[in-house]
Structures are given as C-alpha cells and as structure tokens.
Design a protein around this motif. Structure first.
Motif, PDB file in Angstrom:
ATOM      1  N   LYS A  46       0.813  -1.217   0.000  1.00 54.84           N
ATOM      2  CA  LYS A  46       0.000   0.000   0.000  1.00 54.84           C
ATOM      3  C   LYS A  46       0.847   1.267   0.000  1.00 54.84           C
ATOM      4  CE  LYS A  46      -0.645   0.379   5.031  1.00 54.84           C
ATOM      5  NZ  LYS A  46       0.589  -0.359   5.324  1.00 54.84           N
ATOM      6  N   ASP A  47       1.920   1.321   0.816  1.00 57.68           N
ATOM      7  CA  ASP A  47       2.716   2.543   0.926  1.00 57.68           C
ATOM      8  C   ASP A  47       3.480   2.843  -0.365  1.00 57.68           C
ATOM      9  OD1 ASP A  47       1.851   2.834   3.524  1.00 57.68           O
ATOM     10  OD2 ASP A  47       3.590   1.828   4.397  1.00 57.68           O
ATOM     11  N   VAL A 165      13.351   7.549  -3.883  1.00 56.26           N
ATOM     12  CA  VAL A 165      11.993   7.933  -3.495  1.00 56.26           C
ATOM     13  C   VAL A 165      11.357   6.733  -2.804  1.00 56.26           C
ATOM     14  CG1 VAL A 165       9.781   8.847  -4.273  1.00 56.26           C
ATOM     15  CG2 VAL A 165      11.876   9.459  -5.492  1.00 56.26           C
ATOM     16  N   LEU A 166      11.045   6.881  -1.529  1.00 49.65           N
ATOM     17  CA  LEU A 166      10.571   5.761  -0.716  1.00 49.65           C
ATOM     18  C   LEU A 166       9.222   6.050  -0.074  1.00 49.65           C
ATOM     19  CD1 LEU A 166      13.927   4.884   1.113  1.00 49.65           C
ATOM     20  CD2 LEU A 166      13.020   3.886  -0.994  1.00 49.65           C
ATOM     21  N   GLY A 167       8.531   4.987   0.289  1.00 46.46           N
ATOM     22  CA  GLY A 167       7.219   5.120   0.927  1.00 46.46           C
ATOM     23  C   GLY A 167       7.304   5.167   2.433  1.00 46.46           C
ATOM     24  N   ALA A 168       8.408   5.661   2.989  1.00 44.58           N
ATOM     25  CA  ALA A 168       8.553   5.765   4.441  1.00 44.58           C
ATOM     26  C   ALA A 168       7.557   6.785   4.987  1.00 44.58           C
ATOM     27  CB  ALA A 168       9.973   6.181   4.800  1.00 44.58           C
ATOM     28  N   ARG A 169       6.985   6.457   6.153  1.00 46.98           N
ATOM     29  CA  ARG A 169       6.017   7.373   6.770  1.00 46.98           C
ATOM     30  C   ARG A 169       6.383   7.605   8.233  1.00 46.98           C
ATOM     31  NH1 ARG A 169       1.307   5.451   7.620  1.00 46.98           N
ATOM     32  NH2 ARG A 169       1.619   3.254   7.085  1.00 46.98           N
ATOM     33  N   LYS A 170       6.138   8.821   8.701  1.00 49.70           N
ATOM     34  CA  LYS A 170       6.358   9.135  10.107  1.00 49.70           C
ATOM     35  C   LYS A 170       5.324   8.394  10.960  1.00 49.70           C
ATOM     36  CE  LYS A 170       8.075  13.823   9.172  1.00 49.70           C
ATOM     37  NZ  LYS A 170       7.756  15.260   9.296  1.00 49.70           N
ATOM     38  N   GLU A 172       5.549   5.396  12.156  1.00 53.62           N
ATOM     39  CA  GLU A 172       5.580   3.929  12.090  1.00 53.62           C
ATOM     40  C   GLU A 172       6.342   3.345  13.271  1.00 53.62           C
ATOM     41  OE1 GLU A 172       5.469   2.360   7.710  1.00 53.62           O
ATOM     42  OE2 GLU A 172       6.970   3.939   7.789  1.00 53.62           O
ATOM     43  N   SER A 173       7.381   4.063  13.721  1.00 51.99           N
ATOM     44  CA  SER A 173       8.108   3.677  14.931  1.00 51.99           C
ATOM     45  C   SER A 173       8.935   4.867  15.380  1.00 51.99           C
ATOM     46  CB  SER A 173       9.015   2.468  14.671  1.00 51.99           C
ATOM     47  OG  SER A 173      10.137   2.845  13.906  1.00 51.99           O
ATOM     48  N   ALA A 174       9.199   4.943  16.692  1.00 58.76           N
ATOM     49  CA  ALA A 174       9.977   6.056  17.232  1.00 58.76           C
ATOM     50  C   ALA A 174      11.397   6.042  16.667  1.00 58.76           C
ATOM     51  CB  ALA A 174      10.009   5.972  18.760  1.00 58.76           C
ATOM     52  N   SER A 175      11.987   4.845  16.541  1.00 61.75           N
ATOM     53  CA  SER A 175      13.358   4.760  16.044  1.00 61.75           C
ATOM     54  C   SER A 175      13.427   5.189  14.584  1.00 61.75           C
ATOM     55  CB  SER A 175      13.887   3.331  16.190  1.00 61.75           C
ATOM     56  OG  SER A 175      13.085   2.415  15.477  1.00 61.75           O
ATOM     57  N   ARG A 176      12.424   4.816  13.794  1.00 60.68           N
ATOM     58  CA  ARG A 176      12.409   5.194  12.380  1.00 60.68           C
ATOM     59  C   ARG A 176      12.245   6.715  12.254  1.00 60.68           C
ATOM     60  NH1 ARG A 176      14.678   3.846   7.782  1.00 60.68           N
ATOM     61  NH2 ARG A 176      13.384   4.129   5.947  1.00 60.68           N
ATOM     62  N   ASP A 177      11.386   7.301  13.096  1.00 59.91           N
ATOM     63  CA  ASP A 177      11.203   8.755  13.070  1.00 59.91           C
ATOM     64  C   ASP A 177      12.516   9.467  13.392  1.00 59.91           C
ATOM     65  OD1 ASP A 177       8.584   8.377  12.470  1.00 59.91           O
ATOM     66  OD2 ASP A 177       7.782   8.977  14.421  1.00 59.91           O
ATOM     67  N   GLN A 178      13.285   8.914  14.336  1.00 58.45           N
ATOM     68  CA  GLN A 178      14.552   9.528  14.710  1.00 58.45           C
ATOM     69  C   GLN A 178      15.546   9.450  13.560  1.00 58.45           C
ATOM     70  OE1 GLN A 178      15.037  11.179  17.666  1.00 58.45           O
ATOM     71  NE2 GLN A 178      16.904  11.876  16.628  1.00 58.45           N
ATOM     72  N   VAL A 179      15.541   8.321  12.854  1.00 56.82           N
ATOM     73  CA  VAL A 179      16.429   8.164  11.692  1.00 56.82           C
ATOM     74  C   VAL A 179      16.097   9.208  10.633  1.00 56.82           C
ATOM     75  CG1 VAL A 179      17.005   6.659   9.751  1.00 56.82           C
ATOM     76  CG2 VAL A 179      16.905   5.713  12.058  1.00 56.82           C
ATOM     77  N   LEU A 180      14.796   9.393  10.363  1.00 51.14           N
ATOM     78  CA  LEU A 180      14.379  10.387   9.374  1.00 51.14           C
ATOM     79  C   LEU A 180      14.828  11.783   9.785  1.00 51.14           C
ATOM     80  CD1 LEU A 180      10.736   9.137   8.605  1.00 51.14           C
ATOM     81  CD2 LEU A 180      12.721   8.979   7.094  1.00 51.14           C
ATOM     82  N   PHE A 208       1.494  10.968   5.672  1.00 49.00           N
ATOM     83  CA  PHE A 208       0.261  10.177   5.571  1.00 49.00           C
ATOM     84  C   PHE A 208       0.147   9.227   6.767  1.00 49.00           C
ATOM     85  CE2 PHE A 208      -0.952  10.020   0.783  1.00 49.00           C
ATOM     86  CZ  PHE A 208      -0.638  11.358   0.634  1.00 49.00           C
ATOM     87  N   THR A 209      -1.074   9.085   7.287  1.00 42.29           N
ATOM     88  CA  THR A 209      -1.354   7.999   8.218  1.00 42.29           C
ATOM     89  C   THR A 209      -1.756   6.778   7.403  1.00 42.29           C
ATOM     90  OG1 THR A 209      -3.707   8.526   8.394  1.00 42.29           O
ATOM     91  CG2 THR A 209      -2.211   9.643   9.939  1.00 42.29           C
TER      92      THR A 209
END
Length: 494
Positions: A46-47, A165-170, A172-180, A208-209
């Motif tokens: 989906k993402d 270009v990736l489908g990463a979204r804020k 999804e996880s605290a660690s992933r948000d920190q990486v972004l 996007f949620t």
C-alpha cells in the motif's frame, strides 16, 4: 486475523489541511529543482503503491518539455517472495512499463535480484548457513541491500547523483522517526542516504497515516492500470503490512509482513501466512510448514542434531571475549568460550531440499500458478557444485533427489566432471586413510586444492592455502564432541 481496510478515513487526515493537489505540487517542485534521476522503491504494498501513484500523477501533470529526468521504479525480488506477491508485482511492473510508453512518461520498471552466490537457498542449502535470526540476519545484506545498492550506484555513475523515493512514513516507529530526523538537510525536502555518497532520500507521503494511504488508494484509480481492489483484497486476506524496499540497515525488518519472504525464520510464527491459509489459501500450507521448521532451529537441542561441530573454515569456534564483543563481534550473545555450532550437516540439507521440492510440486498442482518456483534451476546447479567441492558429496545426490520428484525431463544435468571423486573413489580413499590413521577429509581438501590450482600459470599462494588446511581442527567429530561434553560437565559442577 484480518487487516481492517477502511473505506474512508476514521481519524484526522492530512487531506483536511492539505489537499492532495498540494502534495502533487510539492512532488513537482522537488522533481524540477535539479537533474538528479529518481529511483523509486516499489514493493507492491500500500505505501509504495501510494508513493508511486502520487509521483506518477504529479509528473504526468507537467508539460512534456518539463519531464526532464527519468524515474526508475525498482522492485526487490529475493527469490523467496510469496508466489502470490511475485505475480502481483510482476503484473504491475509490466503495466508500469506499458503505460509509461503509451502515456509518454519518463518511467521504467525493473527488478533487482541477488547474485546467484547470495541467494537464500544457495547460502542455506549450498553453504550450510543457519537460518537467519534477529542476531545473525545474513539475508538482508545479501538479498536486499546489495542488489538495490548496485542499481543505485549504476545510476550514480551515469548521472553523478540520484534521489531514492521511498514510501517511508512518520509515526511507524519512534526509532524510524529519529532516523528520518537525523538525516534531514536544512532547507530541503531531501535527506542524506545513510551509506551511499551522492544519493539522497525523498519520502513524499511521510505525513500520511495508514488511513490516509487507504483513502488515497481507494479514491483514485491507478494511473498505470493496476488493480487497487486486488491490493485491498490481498491485505484483507492476511495479517501484517508490507515489506519496504530495503536500502540500508535502518530499514525495519519485514518480520511477519504480508509483503515479505515466505520463508522468513526470524519470527517464530508467520501470522500473515497463517491468516492466508485460514482464509482459504490451503495450497500455501507446505510453505508454512517449511517456515515453521526453519524457525524451530533456534532451539539449542535442534541445533546440536542438524549442525556441524566445525565451521566452514574447518575450525571449532568459540565465543569471543568481552573485549572482542566491544569491538563488534557478532558472537556477543554467548558466554566467553562457549561453543558456536557450524553449518547445517549435509544430511539435513538433503532432507530439507527434498521437502522444498515436494512443496514446489504441491503448490504447482494445487495453487494458482502451475509454474510456481520455490528454488530455481540455476540455484540447484550452484548448490550441487558446492556440495561436490566443499562437502565431498560422493553420491552427487541432487539430480537423483530432483528426478525422483519431478522426473528426469525437467532439468538437463551436466555430466559429472571426469576428474571428480565418485562413490567408489571415496570408499577406496577412506580405506587407505583409515589404514594410515590420516583424516580422509584432509587428503580430499589437499587433492581439491591441487585440482583447483591445476593449469594456472601462477600458483602464487598455494603454500599459504596448504598451511591453512593443515591448521584446521582435524580431530574426529566424536573426539571433539567428547571434549565439549567434558567441558559442559565441568562448567555445571562449578
């Protein structure tokens, strides 16, 4: 359990404050600001579908003369993807290429695949690598990161720089948000790539949620002619999310993802595949049984039965000291000096190969694809070569295992190398070595080394290679086992 796929957003949505037209404008602005080609990761989930749809629509709205740089759509095929997912992705990649040509758009779709020497089955069955675990996930680097990196670096070589270009979204996880956040570039919507120089990352749907993604997909037709209702159905039939295109080690593990590898043993239970079986996909049951078997290999008692005492380098390995662990040893989870089992025994590898081939035959007969493939012909031949050279597999059993299941017309097996040791040779060599109290495998390794170096104009390094062979642990397995049992008894007494 089923995945709930909402038909409308059931919570606050970004579209209330920022219409989709603004997302299109943002994508257009980023696209036009430089000449860096784009590489868009597409997993079929989906993402990545929403990301591709946003980018495709935004670029198609530009005047033809402004569509000045290419968008490479890449999908990772590890060769152990769920067969249904492979068919879904393949049909969409074909549709992308066809629609891009018809609409005059600068898009093209390709698959990235691991090298033959790095595929899951060549590593696990051929070389005897243990099933991946959370602490030793050897598959991700070989099967996902490296193939994607090769494609990206090729584009960098052509153009100097590239944007992923990736489908990463804020969220999804605290660690992933920190990486972004850590990779942000001030004043830019691009981020630094974690490991590749001259590569950047852009995440157009990062705000996007999950509901936003579904609302967008369900409210807009696929511009390349894909079937979004099919995608919805695939999510409803299984638990779990998609496995994103993995471009670095910070990308979350696919785990029990719906859009991941069917064979993944990192999780004890593949809830996604279980849900698919529960929802009527009975033909997938043989895949689930193999996944469960590999996941069971975490059990120490099972390890003892199916793995060698020696490692592939011929040595018995012990866990490193605390100092070594601090320097990055991957044996940090064990006590210092603790024995570390080696590769799978050749007998177990034969047994597992037979199960895989029986499962392949079953899903061809009972599943939706009569040509479904769990292990490819070139992999079988590579495994055969490894067994013959590394494991002294006298029987040359792979053709027999395969032909017993599929018949002898499926694969044309090459004749044995006339210089290879065969069953009778092995029996004769064993009797001679036993008579002189010399380890047979030592002699076989020396003979194999000589054969491999034969005909070379330069035999540089042969003496170092001979020294390495003599430096291996040449005690019999029974002797090594007795030493290990004695050490274990002494530790328990202390």
């Amino acid at each position: 359990m089923d995945v709930e796929v909402p038909s409308v957003a059931s919570e606050a949505t970004v579209f209330e404050n920022k219409p989709i037209s603004e997302f299109y404008s943002e994508v257009q602005a980023v696209y036009l600001e430089d000449t860096k080609p784009w590489v868009l990761g597409y997993s079929g989930g989906k993402d990545s579908t929403a990301t591709l749809q946003v980018v495709w629509t935004a670029v198609s709205m530009l005047p033809p003369e402004k569509r000045h740089k290419h968008v490479f759509v890449i999908s990772s095929d590890t060769y152990v993807e769920t067969p249904v997912i492979v068919n879904h992705i393949d049909s969409n990649l074909d549709a992308i290429n066809r629609a891009a040509k018809e609409q005059g758009l600068p898009f093209s779709a390709d698959k990235v695949v691991p090298k033959l020497t790095d595929t899951f089955w060549v590593c696990l069955l051929g070389k005897g690598y243990p099933a991946p675990t959370t602490r030793f996930r050897w598959c991700t680097e070989r099967m996902k990161i490296s193939p994607a990196d090769v494609f990206i670096l090729d584009r960098v070589a052509e153009s100097g720089e590239v944007v992923m270009v990736l489908g990463a979204r804020k969220g999804e996880s605290a660690s992933r948000d920190q990486v972004l956040k850590n990779r942000e570039i001030k004043g830019s919507l691009l981020r630094k790539h974690s490991s590749l120089l001259n590569a950047y990352v852009y995440a157009p749907i990062e705000d996007f949620t999950t509901n936003d993604v579904w609302q967008y997909i369900l409210s807009a037709d696929s511009p390349w002619g894909g079937d979004n209702s099919e995608l919805v159905g695939m999510y409803k039939s299984a638990a779990g999310g998609e496995c994103p295109l993995v471009v670095d080690k910070s990308t979350p593990s696919c785990g029990n993802s719906r859009f991941g590898c069917w064979v993944c043993p990192v999780v004890d239970k593949d809830h996604s595949m279980e849900s698919m079986v529960d929802n009527g996909e009975d033909w997938m049951e043989p895949l689930l049984e193999i996944q469960r078997e590999l996941a069971s290999h975490k059990d120490p008692e099972i390890k003892k039965k199916i793995r060698e005492i020696k490692r592939r380098d011929g040595r018995v390995w012990r866990a490193k000291s605390k100092e070594d662990r601090k320097r990055g040893s991957r044996n940090w989870s064990k006590e210092e000096g603790e024995y570390i089992p080696g590769p799978y025994k050749i007998a177990y590898r034969k047994d597992l190969l037979q199960k895989i081939l029986i499962a392949q035959k079953s899903i061809r007969e009972n599943g939706p694809d009569s040509k479904a493939c769990l292990i490819r012909e070139d992999e079988l031949k590579a495994i055969r070569d490894i067994w013959r050279t590394e494991s002294q597999e006298w029987e040359d059993s792979i053709p027999k295992i395969y032909n017993d299941i599929f018949g002898d017309r499926e694969i044309l097996w090459e004749n044995e190398d006339v210089t290879s040791l065969r069953m009778n040779d092995g029996q004769l060599l064993k009797s001679i070595c036993d008579g002189h109290d010399v380890p047979m495998h030592l002699v076989v390794k020396l003979v194999s080394l000589e054969r491999n170096m034969q005909g070379m104009t330069k035999r540089a390094g042969i003496f170092n290679k001979i020294d390495k062979i003599f430096a291996e642990d040449w005690k019999e397995e029974r002797e090594i086992q007795e030493i290990l049992e004695m050490e274990a008894a002494e530790q328990s007494e202390n």
